[in-house]
Design an enzyme around this catalytic site. Structure first.
Site, PDB file in Angstrom:
ATOM      1  N   SER A   1       0.804  -1.221   0.000  1.00 41.99           N
ATOM      2  CA  SER A   1       0.000   0.000   0.000  1.00 41.99           C
ATOM      3  C   SER A   1       0.840   1.275   0.000  1.00 41.99           C
ATOM      4  CB  SER A   1      -0.944   0.010   1.202  1.00 41.99           C
ATOM      5  OG  SER A   1      -0.214   0.123   2.413  1.00 41.99           O
TER       6      SER A   1
ATOM      7  N   LYS B   1       1.320   4.418   6.981  1.00 45.35           N
ATOM      8  CA  LYS B   1       0.779   5.272   5.912  1.00 45.35           C
ATOM      9  C   LYS B   1       1.481   6.628   5.980  1.00 45.35           C
ATOM     10  CE  LYS B   1      -2.484   2.204   4.975  1.00 45.35           C
ATOM     11  NZ  LYS B   1      -2.438   1.356   3.763  1.00 45.35           N
TER      12      LYS B   1
END
Length: 261
Positions: A80, A133
């Protein structure tokens, strides 16, 4: 054995002298060594072991506190955050970056504010799993994604492709790469970020379950800032290039070229 002269049993010292006079080899040495042996000390043998165990527990406690509150390392489980972070990359994480936290809790003793563009390790607000993230939105920001393009406080954040086909995003204070695929994932209506919350996005936005899926991240869930890729097995690197890939420059206007290979 009686003394050959006075026919009395000798004392220990006298017996040792008689042995020396008689020329018996080795016996005197043994007697002298026996005389030098320390007296039996039952207190020393029965010394409690709790002190030793206490030291071992203290050392373990220091290790746990250090890992929970100061520095640690993680590995990347998914794609991701590609191309910045690759699967199986080992990350060096500064757990002091956002303050001092009570180990194994979400209770902060001191607090420091994150910066936009930080790559952050945190506990998922959904299931508590550790995630990584990029922090895109700060408290007070208005954030939207329109046609794959990020907007902050109504202003579009520029993107561009290099001659090598690398997609870059000029996030204020943190130039960074994005996955070059045209599909940047679902759009997001404008949201204003409340105090003590942050908006998190993956660099591979077409393949990232982030704030577009599970909402804003509470401050209490922060664990630390990723300083660098400690070791990366990614292809295109050789020898020492696999080690220590910093994620941002001090000025925030450069990208380590190894992060885009």
């Amino acid at each position: 054995m009686a003394c050959p002269v006075c026919h009395r049993p000798p004392g220990r010292a006298a017996f040792a002298g008689w042995v020396q006079w008689a020329g018996l080899p080795g016996v005197e040495g043994r007697l002298t060594q026996e005389a030098a042996l320390p007296a039996h000390n039952p207190t020393r043998q029965n010394r409690p072991k709790w002190k030793k165990h206490l030291l071992e527990l203290a050392a373990l406690g220091v290790l746990l506190v250090g890992r929970a509150s100061f520095a640690d390392h993680y590995h990347v489980p998914s794609g991701s955050m590609e191309p910045t972070l690759r699967v199986k990359d080992q990350l060096a994480v500064d757990k002091r970056a956002y303050g001092l936290r009570v180990p194994l809790t979400h209770l902060w003793l001191t607090e420091s504010e994150p910066r936009r563009g930080d790559v952050v390790v945190f506990d998922s607000p959904i299931d508590g799993k550790v995630m990584v993230k990029r922090l895109v939105g700060l408290p007070g920001d208005r954030i939207a994604l329109e046609g794959g393009a990020l907007r902050i406080n109504g202003q579009p954040v520029a993107q561009g492709l290099t001659e090598d086909g690398i997609r870059l995003e000029w996030l204020p204070g943190a130039l960074h790469p994005l996955d070059p695929e045209p599909d940047q994932g679902p759009d997001m209506d404008e949201v204003e970020i409340p105090p003590r919350h942050y908006l998190m996005l993956g660099d591979h936005r077409g393949n990232s379950a982030d704030s577009r899926v599970w909402g804003l991240l509470p401050r209490e869930n922060l664990l630390g800032r990723v300083v660098a890729v400690l070791y990366s097995p990614r292809e295109g690197l050789s020898g020492g290039e696999h080690w220590w890939l910093p994620l941002r420059t001090d000025e925030g206007n450069g990208v380590d070229p190894r992060l885009t290979r």
